[in-house]
Design a protein around this motif. Structure first.
Motif, PDB file in Angstrom:
ATOM      1  N   THR A 134      16.698   1.800   3.618  1.00  0.00           N
ATOM      2  CA  THR A 134      16.758   1.607   2.165  1.00  0.00           C
ATOM      3  C   THR A 134      15.691   0.621   1.702  1.00  0.00           C
ATOM      4  O   THR A 134      15.068   0.822   0.660  1.00  0.00           O
ATOM      5  CB  THR A 134      18.160   1.103   1.752  1.00  0.00           C
ATOM      6  OG1 THR A 134      19.130   2.018   2.235  1.00  0.00           O
ATOM      7  CG2 THR A 134      18.289   1.003   0.251  1.00  0.00           C
ATOM      8  N   SER A 135      15.442  -0.421   2.474  1.00  0.00           N
ATOM      9  CA  SER A 135      14.441  -1.421   2.100  1.00  0.00           C
ATOM     10  C   SER A 135      13.028  -0.837   2.125  1.00  0.00           C
ATOM     11  O   SER A 135      12.217  -1.114   1.241  1.00  0.00           O
ATOM     12  CB  SER A 135      14.523  -2.638   3.018  1.00  0.00           C
ATOM     13  OG  SER A 135      15.754  -3.294   2.831  1.00  0.00           O
ATOM     14  N   TYR A 136      12.718  -0.038   3.137  1.00  0.00           N
ATOM     15  CA  TYR A 136      11.393   0.596   3.175  1.00  0.00           C
ATOM     16  C   TYR A 136      11.231   1.572   2.009  1.00  0.00           C
ATOM     17  O   TYR A 136      10.177   1.641   1.382  1.00  0.00           O
ATOM     18  CB  TYR A 136      11.149   1.306   4.509  1.00  0.00           C
ATOM     19  CG  TYR A 136      10.708   0.370   5.599  1.00  0.00           C
ATOM     20  CD1 TYR A 136       9.443  -0.219   5.568  1.00  0.00           C
ATOM     21  CD2 TYR A 136      11.547   0.051   6.650  1.00  0.00           C
ATOM     22  CE1 TYR A 136       9.036  -1.100   6.567  1.00  0.00           C
ATOM     23  CE2 TYR A 136      11.152  -0.821   7.657  1.00  0.00           C
ATOM     24  CZ  TYR A 136       9.894  -1.393   7.603  1.00  0.00           C
ATOM     25  OH  TYR A 136       9.494  -2.268   8.589  1.00  0.00           O
ATOM     26  N   THR A 137      12.294   2.293   1.684  1.00  0.00           N
ATOM     27  CA  THR A 137      12.259   3.200   0.524  1.00  0.00           C
ATOM     28  C   THR A 137      12.028   2.401  -0.747  1.00  0.00           C
ATOM     29  O   THR A 137      11.214   2.786  -1.601  1.00  0.00           O
ATOM     30  CB  THR A 137      13.564   4.017   0.444  1.00  0.00           C
ATOM     31  OG1 THR A 137      13.705   4.775   1.648  1.00  0.00           O
ATOM     32  CG2 THR A 137      13.555   4.946  -0.756  1.00  0.00           C
ATOM     33  N   TYR A 138      12.710   1.274  -0.878  1.00  0.00           N
ATOM     34  CA  TYR A 138      12.518   0.388  -2.034  1.00  0.00           C
ATOM     35  C   TYR A 138      11.074  -0.118  -2.099  1.00  0.00           C
ATOM     36  O   TYR A 138      10.451  -0.101  -3.156  1.00  0.00           O
ATOM     37  CB  TYR A 138      13.496  -0.789  -1.966  1.00  0.00           C
ATOM     38  CG  TYR A 138      13.120  -1.921  -2.865  1.00  0.00           C
ATOM     39  CD1 TYR A 138      13.307  -1.832  -4.248  1.00  0.00           C
ATOM     40  CD2 TYR A 138      12.530  -3.085  -2.369  1.00  0.00           C
ATOM     41  CE1 TYR A 138      12.930  -2.871  -5.088  1.00  0.00           C
ATOM     42  CE2 TYR A 138      12.158  -4.115  -3.201  1.00  0.00           C
ATOM     43  CZ  TYR A 138      12.362  -4.005  -4.558  1.00  0.00           C
ATOM     44  OH  TYR A 138      11.979  -5.021  -5.389  1.00  0.00           O
ATOM     45  N   LEU A 139      10.524  -0.558  -0.973  1.00  0.00           N
ATOM     46  CA  LEU A 139       9.156  -1.079  -0.971  1.00  0.00           C
ATOM     47  C   LEU A 139       8.165  -0.042  -1.487  1.00  0.00           C
ATOM     48  O   LEU A 139       7.230  -0.376  -2.221  1.00  0.00           O
ATOM     49  CB  LEU A 139       8.750  -1.536   0.427  1.00  0.00           C
ATOM     50  CG  LEU A 139       9.398  -2.811   0.944  1.00  0.00           C
ATOM     51  CD1 LEU A 139       8.996  -3.055   2.387  1.00  0.00           C
ATOM     52  CD2 LEU A 139       9.035  -4.011   0.067  1.00  0.00           C
ATOM     53  N   LYS A 140       8.374   1.224  -1.127  1.00  0.00           N
ATOM     54  CA  LYS A 140       7.447   2.266  -1.566  1.00  0.00           C
ATOM     55  C   LYS A 140       7.490   2.501  -3.065  1.00  0.00           C
ATOM     56  O   LYS A 140       6.615   3.161  -3.609  1.00  0.00           O
ATOM     57  CB  LYS A 140       7.695   3.563  -0.797  1.00  0.00           C
ATOM     58  CG  LYS A 140       7.271   3.426   0.665  1.00  0.00           C
ATOM     59  CD  LYS A 140       7.193   4.747   1.398  1.00  0.00           C
ATOM     60  CE  LYS A 140       8.533   5.358   1.630  1.00  0.00           C
ATOM     61  NZ  LYS A 140       8.470   6.568   2.464  1.00  0.00           N
ATOM     62  N   THR A 141       8.484   1.933  -3.761  1.00  0.00           N
ATOM     63  CA  THR A 141       8.523   2.033  -5.230  1.00  0.00           C
ATOM     64  C   THR A 141       7.751   0.895  -5.893  1.00  0.00           C
ATOM     65  O   THR A 141       7.573   0.907  -7.104  1.00  0.00           O
ATOM     66  CB  THR A 141       9.974   2.005  -5.762  1.00  0.00           C
ATOM     67  OG1 THR A 141      10.546   0.705  -5.557  1.00  0.00           O
ATOM     68  CG2 THR A 141      10.823   3.080  -5.110  1.00  0.00           C
ATOM     69  N   GLN A 142       7.313  -0.076  -5.104  1.00  0.00           N
ATOM     70  CA  GLN A 142       6.599  -1.229  -5.636  1.00  0.00           C
ATOM     71  C   GLN A 142       5.098  -0.933  -5.733  1.00  0.00           C
ATOM     72  O   GLN A 142       4.540  -0.252  -4.871  1.00  0.00           O
ATOM     73  CB  GLN A 142       6.836  -2.458  -4.752  1.00  0.00           C
ATOM     74  CG  GLN A 142       8.300  -2.830  -4.613  1.00  0.00           C
ATOM     75  CD  GLN A 142       8.965  -3.006  -5.957  1.00  0.00           C
ATOM     76  OE1 GLN A 142       8.620  -3.884  -6.728  1.00  0.00           O
ATOM     77  NE2 GLN A 142       9.921  -2.133  -6.260  1.00  0.00           N
ATOM     78  N   PRO A 143       4.433  -1.456  -6.776  1.00  0.00           N
ATOM     79  CA  PRO A 143       3.000  -1.181  -6.957  1.00  0.00           C
ATOM     80  C   PRO A 143       2.154  -1.537  -5.732  1.00  0.00           C
ATOM     81  O   PRO A 143       1.188  -0.831  -5.422  1.00  0.00           O
ATOM     82  CB  PRO A 143       2.613  -2.052  -8.155  1.00  0.00           C
ATOM     83  CG  PRO A 143       3.881  -2.321  -8.873  1.00  0.00           C
ATOM     84  CD  PRO A 143       4.976  -2.293  -7.834  1.00  0.00           C
ATOM     85  N   GLU A 144       2.509  -2.592  -5.030  1.00  0.00           N
ATOM     86  CA  GLU A 144       1.744  -3.024  -3.857  1.00  0.00           C
ATOM     87  C   GLU A 144       1.746  -1.977  -2.735  1.00  0.00           C
ATOM     88  O   GLU A 144       0.869  -1.983  -1.878  1.00  0.00           O
ATOM     89  CB  GLU A 144       2.305  -4.336  -3.280  1.00  0.00           C
ATOM     90  CG  GLU A 144       2.209  -5.517  -4.222  1.00  0.00           C
ATOM     91  CD  GLU A 144       3.459  -5.679  -5.076  1.00  0.00           C
ATOM     92  OE1 GLU A 144       4.126  -4.674  -5.426  1.00  0.00           O
ATOM     93  OE2 GLU A 144       3.773  -6.818  -5.411  1.00  0.00           O
ATOM     94  N   PHE A 145       2.750  -1.098  -2.753  1.00  0.00           N
ATOM     95  CA  PHE A 145       2.890  -0.116  -1.685  1.00  0.00           C
ATOM     96  C   PHE A 145       2.680   1.320  -2.169  1.00  0.00           C
ATOM     97  O   PHE A 145       3.041   2.267  -1.491  1.00  0.00           O
ATOM     98  CB  PHE A 145       4.263  -0.253  -1.004  1.00  0.00           C
ATOM     99  CG  PHE A 145       4.349  -1.493  -0.173  1.00  0.00           C
ATOM    100  CD1 PHE A 145       3.915  -1.504   1.136  1.00  0.00           C
ATOM    101  CD2 PHE A 145       4.848  -2.676  -0.713  1.00  0.00           C
ATOM    102  CE1 PHE A 145       3.980  -2.655   1.900  1.00  0.00           C
ATOM    103  CE2 PHE A 145       4.919  -3.830   0.043  1.00  0.00           C
ATOM    104  CZ  PHE A 145       4.476  -3.820   1.351  1.00  0.00           C
ATOM    105  N   ALA A 146       2.051   1.476  -3.336  1.00  0.00           N
ATOM    106  CA  ALA A 146       1.752   2.812  -3.849  1.00  0.00           C
ATOM    107  C   ALA A 146       0.900   3.559  -2.834  1.00  0.00           C
ATOM    108  O   ALA A 146      -0.100   3.046  -2.340  1.00  0.00           O
ATOM    109  CB  ALA A 146       1.036   2.723  -5.188  1.00  0.00           C
TER     110      ALA A 146
END
Length: 87
Positions: free
Chosen positions: A70-82
């Motif tokens: 869930t945390s990795y999925t969340y990170l991919k929603t952040q601009p830094e991880f686009a």
């Protein structure tokens, strides 16, 4: 599990930057996801010093089930991880 992406830090581009969650901490309302980014996966395997470290805050309710997935999925929603890909 980790994320691979291209990042630029202080004018230096790291096309295969390797970002890995190091810690997930929760309190009653929030969750904090700590991420270290290395030049590439080999640098991580060689225990190199991270080129970047970040903290992300989210609502605790957003992290359910397997908190790492869930945390990795969340990170991919952040601009830094686009555009980041799983690796």
């Amino acid at each position: 599990m980790a994320l691979k992406r291209s990042i630029t830090i202080d004018g230096t581009t790291y096309p295969d930057a390797y970002s890995r969650i190091t810690t997930i901490r929760c309190d009653k309302a929030d969750a904090y996801v700590y991420v270290c980014t290395y030049e590439n996966e080999q640098a991580r395997l060689d225990d190199a010093f991270p080129i970047k470290a970040d903290e992300f805050k989210t609502d605790r309710v957003d992290l359910s089930g397997d908190v790492y997935v869930t945390s990795y999925t969340y990170l991919k929603t952040q601009p830094e991880f686009a555009g980041a890909i799983d690796c």
